[in-house]
Design a protein around this motif. Structure first.
Motif, PDB file in Angstrom:
ATOM      1  N   LEU A  31      34.771 -42.153 -79.475  1.00 27.25           N
ATOM      2  CA  LEU A  31      35.895 -42.431 -80.374  1.00 27.25           C
ATOM      3  C   LEU A  31      36.333 -43.796 -80.436  1.00 27.25           C
ATOM      4  O   LEU A  31      36.936 -44.350 -81.313  1.00 27.25           O
ATOM      5  CB  LEU A  31      37.016 -41.537 -79.634  1.00 27.25           C
ATOM      6  CG  LEU A  31      37.100 -40.254 -79.843  1.00 27.25           C
ATOM      7  CD1 LEU A  31      37.909 -39.380 -79.163  1.00 27.25           C
ATOM      8  CD2 LEU A  31      37.724 -39.976 -81.324  1.00 27.25           C
ATOM      9  N   ARG A  32      35.969 -44.510 -79.192  1.00 24.67           N
ATOM     10  CA  ARG A  32      36.674 -46.114 -79.079  1.00 24.67           C
ATOM     11  C   ARG A  32      35.797 -46.812 -79.942  1.00 24.67           C
ATOM     12  O   ARG A  32      36.087 -47.762 -80.879  1.00 24.67           O
ATOM     13  CB  ARG A  32      36.342 -46.435 -77.724  1.00 24.67           C
ATOM     14  CG  ARG A  32      36.995 -47.809 -77.559  1.00 24.67           C
ATOM     15  CD  ARG A  32      37.243 -48.226 -75.963  1.00 24.67           C
ATOM     16  NE  ARG A  32      37.875 -47.372 -75.169  1.00 24.67           N
ATOM     17  CZ  ARG A  32      37.375 -46.507 -74.218  1.00 24.67           C
ATOM     18  NH1 ARG A  32      36.039 -46.488 -73.972  1.00 24.67           N
ATOM     19  NH2 ARG A  32      38.212 -45.881 -73.415  1.00 24.67           N
ATOM     20  N   LEU A  33      34.579 -46.437 -80.154  1.00 20.19           N
ATOM     21  CA  LEU A  33      33.535 -47.173 -81.034  1.00 20.19           C
ATOM     22  C   LEU A  33      33.856 -46.947 -82.634  1.00 20.19           C
ATOM     23  O   LEU A  33      33.951 -47.871 -83.306  1.00 20.19           O
ATOM     24  CB  LEU A  33      32.143 -46.767 -80.720  1.00 20.19           C
ATOM     25  CG  LEU A  33      31.445 -47.281 -79.484  1.00 20.19           C
ATOM     26  CD1 LEU A  33      30.036 -46.845 -79.468  1.00 20.19           C
ATOM     27  CD2 LEU A  33      31.314 -48.801 -79.391  1.00 20.19           C
ATOM     28  N   LEU A  34      34.329 -45.710 -82.682  1.00 20.32           N
ATOM     29  CA  LEU A  34      34.666 -45.376 -84.120  1.00 20.32           C
ATOM     30  C   LEU A  34      35.998 -46.078 -84.287  1.00 20.32           C
ATOM     31  O   LEU A  34      36.061 -46.529 -85.692  1.00 20.32           O
ATOM     32  CB  LEU A  34      34.827 -43.826 -84.314  1.00 20.32           C
ATOM     33  CG  LEU A  34      35.256 -43.272 -85.567  1.00 20.32           C
ATOM     34  CD1 LEU A  34      34.277 -43.584 -86.458  1.00 20.32           C
ATOM     35  CD2 LEU A  34      35.348 -41.792 -85.721  1.00 20.32           C
ATOM     36  N   SER A  35      36.965 -46.100 -83.471  1.00 22.98           N
ATOM     37  CA  SER A  35      38.300 -46.605 -83.819  1.00 22.98           C
ATOM     38  C   SER A  35      37.814 -48.483 -84.130  1.00 22.98           C
ATOM     39  O   SER A  35      38.773 -49.055 -84.766  1.00 22.98           O
ATOM     40  CB  SER A  35      39.186 -46.791 -82.742  1.00 22.98           C
ATOM     41  OG  SER A  35      38.748 -47.311 -81.630  1.00 22.98           O
ATOM     42  N   MET A  36      36.879 -49.075 -83.484  1.00 21.15           N
ATOM     43  CA  MET A  36      36.652 -50.455 -83.597  1.00 21.15           C
ATOM     44  C   MET A  36      35.716 -50.670 -84.876  1.00 21.15           C
ATOM     45  O   MET A  36      35.556 -51.804 -85.299  1.00 21.15           O
ATOM     46  CB  MET A  36      35.727 -50.848 -82.515  1.00 21.15           C
ATOM     47  CG  MET A  36      36.489 -50.876 -81.257  1.00 21.15           C
ATOM     48  SD  MET A  36      35.437 -50.902 -79.683  1.00 21.15           S
ATOM     49  CE  MET A  36      34.518 -52.249 -79.941  1.00 21.15           C
ATOM     50  N   ASP A  37      35.382 -49.410 -85.614  1.00 13.26           N
ATOM     51  CA  ASP A  37      34.584 -49.546 -86.777  1.00 13.26           C
ATOM     52  C   ASP A  37      35.430 -49.184 -88.058  1.00 13.26           C
ATOM     53  O   ASP A  37      35.535 -48.267 -88.697  1.00 13.26           O
ATOM     54  CB  ASP A  37      33.438 -48.753 -86.657  1.00 13.26           C
ATOM     55  CG  ASP A  37      32.314 -49.203 -87.666  1.00 13.26           C
ATOM     56  OD1 ASP A  37      32.604 -50.035 -88.487  1.00 13.26           O
ATOM     57  OD2 ASP A  37      31.400 -48.652 -87.719  1.00 13.26           O
ATOM     58  N   LEU A  38      36.394 -50.049 -88.691  1.00 13.76           N
ATOM     59  CA  LEU A  38      37.335 -49.899 -89.551  1.00 13.76           C
ATOM     60  C   LEU A  38      36.793 -49.478 -91.068  1.00 13.76           C
ATOM     61  O   LEU A  38      37.300 -48.928 -91.661  1.00 13.76           O
ATOM     62  CB  LEU A  38      38.460 -50.853 -89.735  1.00 13.76           C
ATOM     63  CG  LEU A  38      39.685 -50.897 -88.613  1.00 13.76           C
ATOM     64  CD1 LEU A  38      40.420 -52.088 -89.066  1.00 13.76           C
ATOM     65  CD2 LEU A  38      40.245 -49.903 -89.018  1.00 13.76           C
ATOM     66  N   GLN A  39      35.470 -50.067 -91.239  1.00  9.56           N
ATOM     67  CA  GLN A  39      34.898 -49.825 -92.378  1.00  9.56           C
ATOM     68  C   GLN A  39      34.505 -48.367 -92.589  1.00  9.56           C
ATOM     69  O   GLN A  39      34.588 -47.954 -93.868  1.00  9.56           O
ATOM     70  CB  GLN A  39      33.633 -50.678 -92.745  1.00  9.56           C
ATOM     71  CG  GLN A  39      32.552 -50.404 -91.899  1.00  9.56           C
ATOM     72  CD  GLN A  39      31.425 -51.277 -92.049  1.00  9.56           C
ATOM     73  OE1 GLN A  39      31.650 -52.565 -92.187  1.00  9.56           O
ATOM     74  NE2 GLN A  39      29.952 -50.844 -92.223  1.00  9.56           N
ATOM     75  N   VAL A  40      34.285 -47.598 -91.593  1.00 10.08           N
ATOM     76  CA  VAL A  40      33.846 -46.269 -91.745  1.00 10.08           C
ATOM     77  C   VAL A  40      35.152 -45.598 -92.373  1.00 10.08           C
ATOM     78  O   VAL A  40      35.292 -44.788 -93.577  1.00 10.08           O
ATOM     79  CB  VAL A  40      33.928 -45.510 -90.369  1.00 10.08           C
ATOM     80  CG1 VAL A  40      33.560 -43.989 -90.531  1.00 10.08           C
ATOM     81  CG2 VAL A  40      32.285 -46.369 -90.072  1.00 10.08           C
ATOM     82  N   ALA A  41      36.447 -45.596 -91.645  1.00  7.10           N
ATOM     83  CA  ALA A  41      37.517 -44.987 -92.137  1.00  7.10           C
ATOM     84  C   ALA A  41      38.083 -45.668 -93.529  1.00  7.10           C
ATOM     85  O   ALA A  41      38.556 -44.880 -94.748  1.00  7.10           O
ATOM     86  CB  ALA A  41      38.835 -45.434 -91.208  1.00  7.10           C
TER      87      ALA A  41
END
Lengths: 251, 325
Positions: free
Chosen positions: A13-23
């Motif tokens: 979840l932390r890695l995903l939150s650091m990867d804004l381009q996905v959102a």
């Protein structure tokens, strides 16, 4: 094992939150598309008050929702690129918590995307919403799980993230188009309309339309859910069979 | 999983930190590891040497469960490496740093601690201990992507130390780092072994290996060619003869004429020759005489690890290496 699973889930979840381009790609892009395309479409069904936005919102949610396959796949390829994939394999962590931890945040993200797009459509673009939000949620979870399963399948068969990204783009547009995410299947040639049933996107987008236009509840969308879940099961099984844990992957 | 073979059998319960018995690994036609027997005892620091392609990395990967032996048995404290309990007992440091670049050094250490079952507070305490041990204090709260290569390698080693494993498997942990980091890593490995853990450490840095290891194992073509302390290994290897020549041309003539004695240039005018088994200094000097080579001075010297290594691995063919290593 619970501690490790929790650790992996929090980590992913932390890695995903650091990867804004996905959102941005999963949520902002379809939002922009909806705003620009809403007036250009005709109503997908002959329902009083229905407009083009009732096609565009579920359509874009479905089309972009399946690109989550690329995001989940990239998350795995990135672990290979960092060397951490093999490092994780040397820990006592079993494969299933690792895969669960990898997949779960993307299922959550995919579900949020569907809810957000429909909420924006309903609140700001006069989209109909005659069914229940619960029905939308369960369909969205099933659809996101299928997208994630497709991503894991592509990870299993693609040696590089570039190959996977190309395949995801092709599959998302092709299957999304055939499945009715770009235009209602009723306006397609009969042969193509029949083929549409063979895509998960068809069952997803029709389910969403049933919810917003057809007063559908969770029970009403069960057939769609089962059909979509069947695709997810097939993707998971094939991914499991094709997955070679020793295979080297390039980012 | 595709074609996964059944897990190898375990060793006796409560066995040594690491035991390899008749371990082989085949990749198609290539026998990368051709039958390795090795035991790492508690408190023992073993240096694993070998040329590129000798099978070091393949052996290391099998020791941590990243690869499976085609034949033979690997056990950790008596358990098969396939078992979760065995994996929990190993700290592994791969050849290339495997860390999360967007995390701080501290968060990386805490995360790996949690993967080994430590609770949040325990993982934080363990990370703090490792930060102190490896001198990571100044960079502990910086992202790994911002760290120098030396600090990155230290964090990478730290991730292997964070759960206090009874066995460490370290694949070239000092490769490509600055002197300060190398010193810190070497001292840490020695300290961990002194505290009771078994350490298997692959390296190309012979001076480090010679300085800190209890025992040296030299792999060649996938088998253990020599094993023992540097002193014991020197006993196995023929004497080293140093010829000091008058001119560079003479030095080069020695290299050309006595190639079978693995001549190595030592300084401007000296050449070190490794005597073959049973060969005497007198015989070598007679060969020199026969070829018109007249050294100004001749010394018999004790072979260093480098000479031992080159002699032991002299049969290795370059070129088959990259596949296996």
């Amino acid at each position: 094992m619970l501690l490790q699973t929790k650790a992996v889930l929090g980590h992913k979840l932390r890695l995903l939150s650091m990867d804004l381009q996905v959102a941005v790609f999963i949520i902002v892009m379809p939002l922009v598309a909806i705003v620009f395309l809403a007036d250009g479409y005709a109503a997908p069904r002959a329902v009083a008050g229905a407009t083009g936005v009732d096609q565009v919102v579920p359509g874009m949610a479905t089309l972009f929702g399946f690109t989550i396959a690329d995001s989940v796949g990239y998350a795995v390829f990135r672990e290979h690129g960092w060397g951490t994939w093999n490092r994780l394999r040397t820990t006592p962590l079993a494969t299933w918590p690792l895969m669960l931890g990898t997949a779960a945040p993307f299922v959550v993200l995919g579900t949020l995307q569907v809810l957000l797009l429909h909420a924006v459509g309903y609140l700001f673009l006069d989209m109909q919403f005659t069914g229940t939000w619960a029905a939308l949620v369960v369909l969205a979870i099933t659809a996101a799980t299928t997208g994630v399963a497709l991503g894991l399948l592509l990870v299993a068969i693609c040696p590089s993230s570039e190959q996977m990204a190309g395949l995801v783009s092709l599959l998302a547009v092709l299957l999304g188009g055939i499945g009715g995410a770009l235009a209602p299947t009723g306006r397609m040639p009969a042969a193509l309309e029949a083929v549409a049933h063979l895509t998960p996107q068809f069952w997803v987008v029709e389910g969403y339309k049933d919810v917003i236009l057809g007063e559908s509840t969770v029970v009403d969308v069960l057939p769609n859910m089962v059909a979509v879940a069947a695709f997810a099961a097939i993707f998971f099984v094939v991914a499991g069979l094709a997955f070679d844990r020793n295979a080297e992957k390039s980012l | 999983m595709r074609g996964r073979p059944p897990p190898p059998p375990a060793g006796p319960p409560g066995g040594p930190p690491l035991e390899l018995v008749g371990v082989q690994r085949r990749f198609g036609d290539l026998l990368a590891v051709a039958g390795v027997d090795l035991v790492v005892e508690p408190g023992e620091l073993i240096g694993l040497l070998g040329r590129n392609g000798a099978g070091k990395s393949t052996t290391m990967r099998m020791c941590v469960g990243l690869d499976e032996p085609t034949q033979g048995r690997i056990s950790i404290l008596g358990d098969s490496i396939a078992a979760g309990v065995a994996r929990a007992a190993v700290g592994y440091c791969s050849q290339h740093a495997a860390l999360y670049p967007g995390y701080t050094a501290r968060r990386n250490l805490e995360f790996f601690g949690r993967l080994y079952g430590l609770r949040n507070a325990e993982a934080a305490a363990a990370a703090e201990r490792v930060i102190g041990l490896l001198g990571l204090g100044p960079v502990a709260d910086r992202h790994v992507s911002e760290l120098s290569g030396g600090y990155e390698r230290r964090v990478h080693l730290g991730a292997a130390l964070v759960h206090d494993a009874p066995l460490l498997v370290l694949d070239e942990p000092t490769a490509g780092v600055d002197i300060e980091s190398k010193e810190r890593i070497a001292n840490t490995m020695r300290g961990v072994a002194d505290a009771g853990a078994g350490v298997l450490f692959a390296s190309h840095d012979l001076s480090d290996v010679e300085r800190i290891c209890d025992r040296i194992v030299i792999l060649s073509k996938g088998v253990v060619k020599a094993s023992g302390t540097p002193k014991q290994l020197a006993g196995d290897v023929a004497e080293l003869l140093r010829l000091e020549m008058e001119t560079v041309a003479d030095r080069e003539a020695v290299r050309a004429e006595l190639a079978s004695l693995h001549p190595r240039v030592n300084g401007r005018l000296a050449v070190d020759l490794t005597l073959r088994e049973g060969e005497t200094i007198a015989q070598v000097l007679a060969r020199c005489e026969a070829k018109g080579l007249r050294p100004a001075r001749v010394h018999a010297v004790a072979p260093g690890l480098e000479s031992i290594f080159l002699r032991v691995t002299a049969d290795d063919e370059a070129g088959t290496d990259a596949v296996a290593d």
